[in-house]
Design an enzyme around this catalytic site. Structure first.
Site, PDB file in Angstrom:
ATOM      1  N   ALA A 163       4.354   4.101   3.020  1.00 29.93           N
ATOM      2  CA  ALA A 163       3.919   2.834   2.420  1.00 29.93           C
ATOM      3  C   ALA A 163       4.018   1.724   3.458  1.00 29.93           C
ATOM      4  CB  ALA A 163       4.806   2.487   1.228  1.00 29.93           C
ATOM      5  N   LYS A 164       3.464   0.609   3.174  1.00 28.97           N
ATOM      6  CA  LYS A 164       3.629  -0.585   4.021  1.00 28.97           C
ATOM      7  C   LYS A 164       3.248  -1.790   3.177  1.00 28.97           C
ATOM      8  CE  LYS A 164       4.848  -1.353   8.307  1.00 28.97           C
ATOM      9  NZ  LYS A 164       5.761  -0.534   9.114  1.00 28.97           N
ATOM     10  N   GLY A 165       3.770  -2.951   3.578  1.00 28.70           N
ATOM     11  CA  GLY A 165       3.418  -4.174   2.861  1.00 28.70           C
ATOM     12  C   GLY A 165       3.316  -5.322   3.832  1.00 28.70           C
ATOM     13  N   VAL A 209       0.860  -1.189   0.000  1.00 29.57           N
ATOM     14  CA  VAL A 209       0.000   0.000   0.000  1.00 29.57           C
ATOM     15  C   VAL A 209       0.893   1.234   0.000  1.00 29.57           C
ATOM     16  CG1 VAL A 209      -1.627   1.350   1.383  1.00 29.57           C
ATOM     17  CG2 VAL A 209      -1.895  -1.128   1.236  1.00 29.57           C
TER      18      VAL A 209
END
Ligand code: NAD
Length: 423
Positions: free
Chosen positions: A112-114, A67
């Site tokens: 962001a992050k995942g 994201v």
């Protein structure tokens, strides 16, 4: 199923706490409603299926996410989490936190992050490598040194970053170390990255202590979560003279009012896998730990730990949020009413992303700094950021959390306004 529902509730709690805090800060700075509308959604979400050949020759399909929340200040930056409870709501909330964390310490990144839904403890090393490489391939359409730069998070580590870097490099035909941070030093990682978050927590505690006229020598300190962040912070605080009277990990909490020997405790944890059963300590509950009378409480485990139910029992002068989102919105209100100073997560634990930024800069320049230089630059940036947040908090009469969001929102929204709304 029960784990999934609980994880989703916890993620919703984190997302809703983050949104409420942002809305409150937005009101304070008179943020235009259109900008707030844009910021309340992620810019881009990607869900991928990750087929993996398992060691027994069967095929499993995992689900993963990346994201990107807002890219107004620069490329996206944020960790990748491998955990059974990962879900899209959680990844969105954590990506939002990254946007504001980068902005509050003034580094040129968006958030962001995942994550991948998996339990790395159930996977062999080869399965973990195949999972990581295929996940990297699936998200490679949106990552890159100028687009989105992943980093380690819960249950991911420098080796996993090395596989991401190698997979991305293989796809492009040449080495691209700056696609990830948190890499091993041998392939372009930065000195000081492992300790960066814990040290950043301690630098911000030192600044807060001087404002509160709290003498760190002999200051009683409690640490929830004795992992990377908590153990580094505990050791550095102990060197400053603080008395660490209680620590915890996922197996339990230990307490000795006379103080713990950090080096011996770390060795005990390495040998036995936990802090519990460390000699001359009493085992206490997590509720007891949070209610201990102390000068400093370092939260370095999980989200949603200080809540509307238990916050009234917190008996510390200063709470430092090493973890992301350890205090719920209601818990935060209670701590404020009690006059407890809270160094909020987006400031207190920003040391990790600051040194990730240094790693990225070093990688792009192919010029590497000494550990002394990294720590000096980290302290400078943490101290400046702390001062800005503290001054905003004093001049507006708001908590440091609200002040941090006000500053961050101001920086992000100014960039959005200058760039304008496309098309
Ligand atoms: P870690 O896995 O090294 O440590 C987490 C620790 O918390 C472990 O010791 C674990 O046993 C303990 N723990 C788990 N459940 C617990 C519970 N119920 N009660 C008490 N302790 C419990 O992880 P870390 O890297 O130290 O991260 C800790 C927190 O800091 C996380 O919220 C993470 O998102 C946040 N954070 C980490 C970094 C970083 O650079 N490592 C950066 C920013 C934020």
């Amino acid at each position: 199923m029960v784990i999934k529902i609980a994880a989703r509730e916890s993620a919703n709690e984190l997302l809703s706490a983050t949104m409420r805090q942002i809305e409150f800060a937005a009101e304070k700075i008179g943020l235009e409603s259109g900008v707030l509308k844009i910021l309340s959604k992620p810019k881009r979400t990607l869900t991928v299926s990750i087929p993996v050949r398992m060691d027994d020759d069967t095929t499993e399909v995992f689900e993963g996410y990346r994201v990107q929340h807002n890219l107004s200040l620069g490329p996206a930056k944020g960790g990748i989490r491998f955990h059974p409870s990962v879900n899209m709501e959680e990844v969105i909330a954590l990506a939002m936190l990254m946007t504001y964390k980068c902005a509050v310490v003034n580094i040129p990144y968006g958030g962001a992050k995942g994550g991948v839904i998996c339990n790395p403890k159930d996977l062999s090393l080869r399965e973990l490598e195949r999972l990581t490489r295929r996940f990297t391939s699936e998200i490679s359409i949106i990552i890159g040194p100028e687009k989105d730069i992943p980093a380690p998070d819960v249950y991911t580590n420098p080796q996993i970053m090395a596989w991401i870097m190698d997979t991305f490099s293989m796809q492009h035909g040449f080495s691209i170390p700056a696609v990830v941070t948190g890499k091993p030093i041998e392939i372009g990682g930065s000195e000081g990255r492992n300790e960066a978050t814990g040290l950043g927590v301690v630098y911000s505690i030192e600044e807060a202590a001087s404002k509160l006229q709290l003498d760190l020598s002999g200051a009683t300190t409690v640490i929830q979560g004795f992992g990377n962040v908590g153990s580094v912070a505990a050791a550095a605080l102990s060197e400053l003279g603080c008395k660490i009277i209680a620590v915890s990990d996922s197996k339990g909490c230990i307490y000795n009012e006379k103080g713990l020997n950090l080096a011996a405790l770390k060795a005990h944890k390495e040998q036995t896998g936990s802090v519990i059963n460390y000699p001359d300590t009493n085992i206490i509950t997590n509720d007891d730990l949070l209610a201990l009378k102390c000068d400093i409480l370092v939260m370095a485990a999980l989200e949603n730990q200080i809540t509307g139910e238990n916050a009234s029992k917190v008996n510390a002068r200063l709470v430092a949020e090493g973890a992301n989102g350890p205090t719920t919105y209601e818990g935060d209100q209670v701590l404020n009413q009690k006059g407890i100073t809270v160094i909020p997560d987006i400031l207190a634990n920003a040391g990790g992303v600051v040194v990730s930024y240094f790693e990225w800069v070093q990688g792009i320049q192919h010029f590497f700094w000494t550990e002394t230089e990294v720590k000096k630059q980290l302290r400078r940036r943490m101290n400046t950021s702390f001062s800005h947040v503290y001054e905003t908090s004093s001049s507006y009469g708001v908590s440091m959390r609200t002040a941090a969001y006000m500053l961050a929102l101001n920086r992000v929204s100014t960039a959005m306004n200058i760039r304008g709304l496309y098309p």
